[in-house]
Design a protein around this motif. Structure first.
Motif, PDB file in Angstrom:
ATOM      1  N   HIS A  23       6.791  -2.906  -8.442  1.00  0.00           N
ATOM      2  CA  HIS A  23       5.874  -1.847  -8.036  1.00  0.00           C
ATOM      3  C   HIS A  23       4.861  -1.583  -9.139  1.00  0.00           C
ATOM      4  CE1 HIS A  23       7.855   1.164 -10.655  1.00  0.00           C
ATOM      5  NE2 HIS A  23       8.950   0.506 -10.346  1.00  0.00           N
ATOM      6  N   CYS A  24       3.769  -0.906  -8.772  1.00  0.00           N
ATOM      7  CA  CYS A  24       2.723  -0.563  -9.733  1.00  0.00           C
ATOM      8  C   CYS A  24       3.090   0.720 -10.482  1.00  0.00           C
ATOM      9  CB  CYS A  24       1.394  -0.371  -9.020  1.00  0.00           C
ATOM     10  SG  CYS A  24       0.654  -1.889  -8.393  1.00  0.00           S
ATOM     11  N   SER A  25       2.616   0.813 -11.714  1.00  0.00           N
ATOM     12  CA  SER A  25       2.925   1.977 -12.540  1.00  0.00           C
ATOM     13  C   SER A  25       2.318   3.236 -11.941  1.00  0.00           C
ATOM     14  CB  SER A  25       2.378   1.770 -13.955  1.00  0.00           C
ATOM     15  OG  SER A  25       2.599   2.912 -14.755  1.00  0.00           O
ATOM     16  N   GLY A  26       3.155   4.284 -11.818  1.00  0.00           N
ATOM     17  CA  GLY A  26       2.687   5.569 -11.336  1.00  0.00           C
ATOM     18  C   GLY A  26       2.662   5.713  -9.831  1.00  0.00           C
ATOM     19  N   ASP A  27       3.221   4.742  -9.085  1.00  0.00           N
ATOM     20  CA  ASP A  27       3.150   4.833  -7.620  1.00  0.00           C
ATOM     21  C   ASP A  27       4.258   5.685  -7.025  1.00  0.00           C
ATOM     22  OD1 ASP A  27       5.396   3.254  -7.886  1.00  0.00           O
ATOM     23  OD2 ASP A  27       4.803   1.819  -6.346  1.00  0.00           O
ATOM     24  N   ASP A  45       2.925  -2.041   4.246  1.00  0.00           N
ATOM     25  CA  ASP A  45       2.563  -3.413   3.866  1.00  0.00           C
ATOM     26  C   ASP A  45       1.067  -3.539   3.638  1.00  0.00           C
ATOM     27  OD1 ASP A  45       5.194  -4.239   3.983  1.00  0.00           O
ATOM     28  OD2 ASP A  45       5.071  -4.834   6.098  1.00  0.00           O
ATOM     29  N   SER A  46       0.270  -2.809   4.430  1.00  0.00           N
ATOM     30  CA  SER A  46      -1.180  -2.879   4.279  1.00  0.00           C
ATOM     31  C   SER A  46      -1.762  -1.487   4.476  1.00  0.00           C
ATOM     32  CB  SER A  46      -1.787  -3.850   5.292  1.00  0.00           C
ATOM     33  OG  SER A  46      -1.495  -3.432   6.617  1.00  0.00           O
ATOM     34  N   CYS A  47      -2.939  -1.257   3.912  1.00  0.00           N
ATOM     35  CA  CYS A  47      -3.571   0.048   3.983  1.00  0.00           C
ATOM     36  C   CYS A  47      -4.306   0.219   5.311  1.00  0.00           C
ATOM     37  CB  CYS A  47      -4.563   0.218   2.829  1.00  0.00           C
ATOM     38  SG  CYS A  47      -3.767   0.269   1.207  1.00  0.00           S
ATOM     39  N   ALA A  48      -4.280   1.446   5.838  1.00  0.00           N
ATOM     40  CA  ALA A  48      -4.944   1.740   7.105  1.00  0.00           C
ATOM     41  C   ALA A  48      -5.906   2.914   6.980  1.00  0.00           C
ATOM     42  CB  ALA A  48      -3.900   2.028   8.180  1.00  0.00           C
ATOM     43  N   CYS A  49      -6.245   3.344   5.753  1.00  0.00           N
ATOM     44  CA  CYS A  49      -7.149   4.477   5.551  1.00  0.00           C
ATOM     45  C   CYS A  49      -8.599   4.028   5.619  1.00  0.00           C
ATOM     46  CB  CYS A  49      -6.886   5.136   4.197  1.00  0.00           C
ATOM     47  SG  CYS A  49      -5.281   5.944   4.066  1.00  0.00           S
ATOM     48  N   PRO A  50      -9.534   4.954   5.908  1.00  0.00           N
ATOM     49  CA  PRO A  50     -10.965   4.617   5.843  1.00  0.00           C
ATOM     50  C   PRO A  50     -11.332   4.115   4.457  1.00  0.00           C
ATOM     51  CG  PRO A  50     -10.626   6.751   6.890  1.00  0.00           C
ATOM     52  CD  PRO A  50      -9.307   6.351   6.310  1.00  0.00           C
ATOM     53  N   SER A  51     -12.409   3.364   4.383  1.00  0.00           N
ATOM     54  CA  SER A  51     -12.793   2.755   3.111  1.00  0.00           C
ATOM     55  C   SER A  51     -13.024   3.790   2.020  1.00  0.00           C
ATOM     56  CB  SER A  51     -14.040   1.888   3.299  1.00  0.00           C
ATOM     57  OG  SER A  51     -15.126   2.682   3.793  1.00  0.00           O
ATOM     58  N   VAL A  52     -13.572   4.979   2.391  1.00  0.00           N
ATOM     59  CA  VAL A  52     -13.835   5.996   1.371  1.00  0.00           C
ATOM     60  C   VAL A  52     -12.551   6.612   0.845  1.00  0.00           C
ATOM     61  CG1 VAL A  52     -16.146   6.550   2.202  1.00  0.00           C
ATOM     62  CG2 VAL A  52     -14.155   7.751   3.150  1.00  0.00           C
ATOM     63  N   HIS A  53     -11.449   6.417   1.537  1.00  0.00           N
ATOM     64  CA  HIS A  53     -10.174   6.954   1.093  1.00  0.00           C
ATOM     65  C   HIS A  53      -9.194   5.838   0.728  1.00  0.00           C
ATOM     66  CE1 HIS A  53     -10.969  10.958   3.415  1.00  0.00           C
ATOM     67  NE2 HIS A  53     -11.567  10.931   2.235  1.00  0.00           N
ATOM     68  N   SER A  54      -9.713   4.677   0.398  1.00  0.00           N
ATOM     69  CA  SER A  54      -8.891   3.524   0.021  1.00  0.00           C
ATOM     70  C   SER A  54      -9.146   3.193  -1.441  1.00  0.00           C
ATOM     71  CB  SER A  54      -9.206   2.325   0.914  1.00  0.00           C
ATOM     72  OG  SER A  54      -8.876   2.595   2.261  1.00  0.00           O
ATOM     73  N   CYS A 102       0.845  -1.189   0.000  1.00  0.00           N
ATOM     74  CA  CYS A 102       0.000   0.000   0.000  1.00  0.00           C
ATOM     75  C   CYS A 102       0.884   1.245   0.000  1.00  0.00           C
ATOM     76  CB  CYS A 102      -0.908   0.005   1.227  1.00  0.00           C
ATOM     77  SG  CYS A 102      -2.042   1.415   1.310  1.00  0.00           S
ATOM     78  N   VAL A 103       0.443   2.301  -0.699  1.00  0.00           N
ATOM     79  CA  VAL A 103       1.159   3.579  -0.708  1.00  0.00           C
ATOM     80  C   VAL A 103       0.208   4.658  -0.226  1.00  0.00           C
ATOM     81  CG1 VAL A 103       2.452   5.255  -2.067  1.00  0.00           C
ATOM     82  CG2 VAL A 103       2.585   2.837  -2.646  1.00  0.00           C
TER      83      VAL A 103
END
Length: 261
Positions: free
Chosen positions: A211-215, A248-257, A164-165
């Motif tokens: 990595h993913c393109s544009g990250d 390693d993993s995302c921690a943002c709210p679902s609306v910001h994921s 996650c970025v």
């Protein structure tokens, strides 16, 4: 002799005698000046008050010898300065160059040309071949799409570990707030200044890829380089963000994921 020839001869005679002329009155005024006036023949071949100010060229009430007494002085500008460069390396923005007025236009001459010129920075930076990756917009969609990916069992290429970025949104277009379709409503939660999480997982992260393109993985100064992003499903929703950190993993709210595509 034609009427035009007779008028030209009359103007010449009047100029030699100095009757009702800008030269005889010693007048030649910049801009619009109602006091810059005398009595004489006008360029429209009528007699009466005639003017020797610059505005008379537009109002058509110049004295017959205005062009001789007040010849047009062209604008003179300096050479262009060097390009200022890009405000931020590897950002698709603008570079600037400028020039100055050495002599202003006078007596109805053509106005000075533009003194400031802009040009794109993307091609300018890419000449060094250092910014090709950072100039590729990141394509994103709502994080909810990840569930559909898993249902289709796209992880058939092995156990590829995603990541996650976290980014901070720095600018975005108004088109994001005009996304009314059910599949684009998630774009309405995007706000400048907010932090968002974007997950890089297969198939955006293919076998052999790191990595993913544009990250922004290849950005030389994390947090200081503006990167481009584009929302999938609405080409009018795009903007810039700055990379904060990789997790390693995302921690943002679902609306910001979100997901890289």
């Amino acid at each position: 002799m034609s009427p035009g020839g007779l008028w030209a001869l009359l103007v010449l005679l009047l100029a030699r005698r100095g009757e009702g002329s800008c030269q005889s009155a010693g007048l030649c005024c910049p801009g619009r000046d109602l006091s810059c006036v005398t009595q004489g023949w006008r360029l429209d071949r009528s007699y009466g008050e005639c003017f020797c100010d610059q505005a008379c060229v537009s109002t058509l009430d110049c004295c017959h010898d205005y062009d001789v007494a007040c010849p047009a002085v062209p604008c003179v500008v300096s050479e262009w300065s060097h390009w200022s460069g890009c405000a931020e390396p590897c950002r698709a923005t603008v570079r600037v160059r400028q020039r100055t007025i050495l002599q202003d236009a006078q007596n109805g001459a053509r106005p000075c040309p533009a003194l400031l010129e802009n040009a794109g920075c993307a091609e300018y930076n890419d000449q060094e071949r250092q910014c090709r990756q950072t100039l590729v917009p990141a394509l994103i969609t709502t994080g909810g799409y990840g569930n559909a990916r898993k249902k289709r069992e796209v992880l058939d290429s092995g156990d590829i570990a995603g990541y996650c970025v976290e980014f901070q949104l720095t600018s975005m277009t108004e088109g994001c707030q005009r996304s009314v379709g059910s599949h684009t409503r998630w774009m309405q939660y995007l706000r400048e200044g907010h932090y968002v999480c974007v997950e890089c997982q297969p198939p955006a992260l293919g076998a052999g890829q790191t990595h993913c393109s544009g990250d922004g993985e290849n950005a030389t100064e994390d947090g200081h380089v503006s990167l481009q992003w584009q929302a999938v499903g609405n080409p009018r929703c795009r903007g810039l963000w700055k990379r904060v950190r990789r997790q390693d993993s995302c921690a943002c709210p679902s609306v910001h994921s979100f997901l890289f595509i």
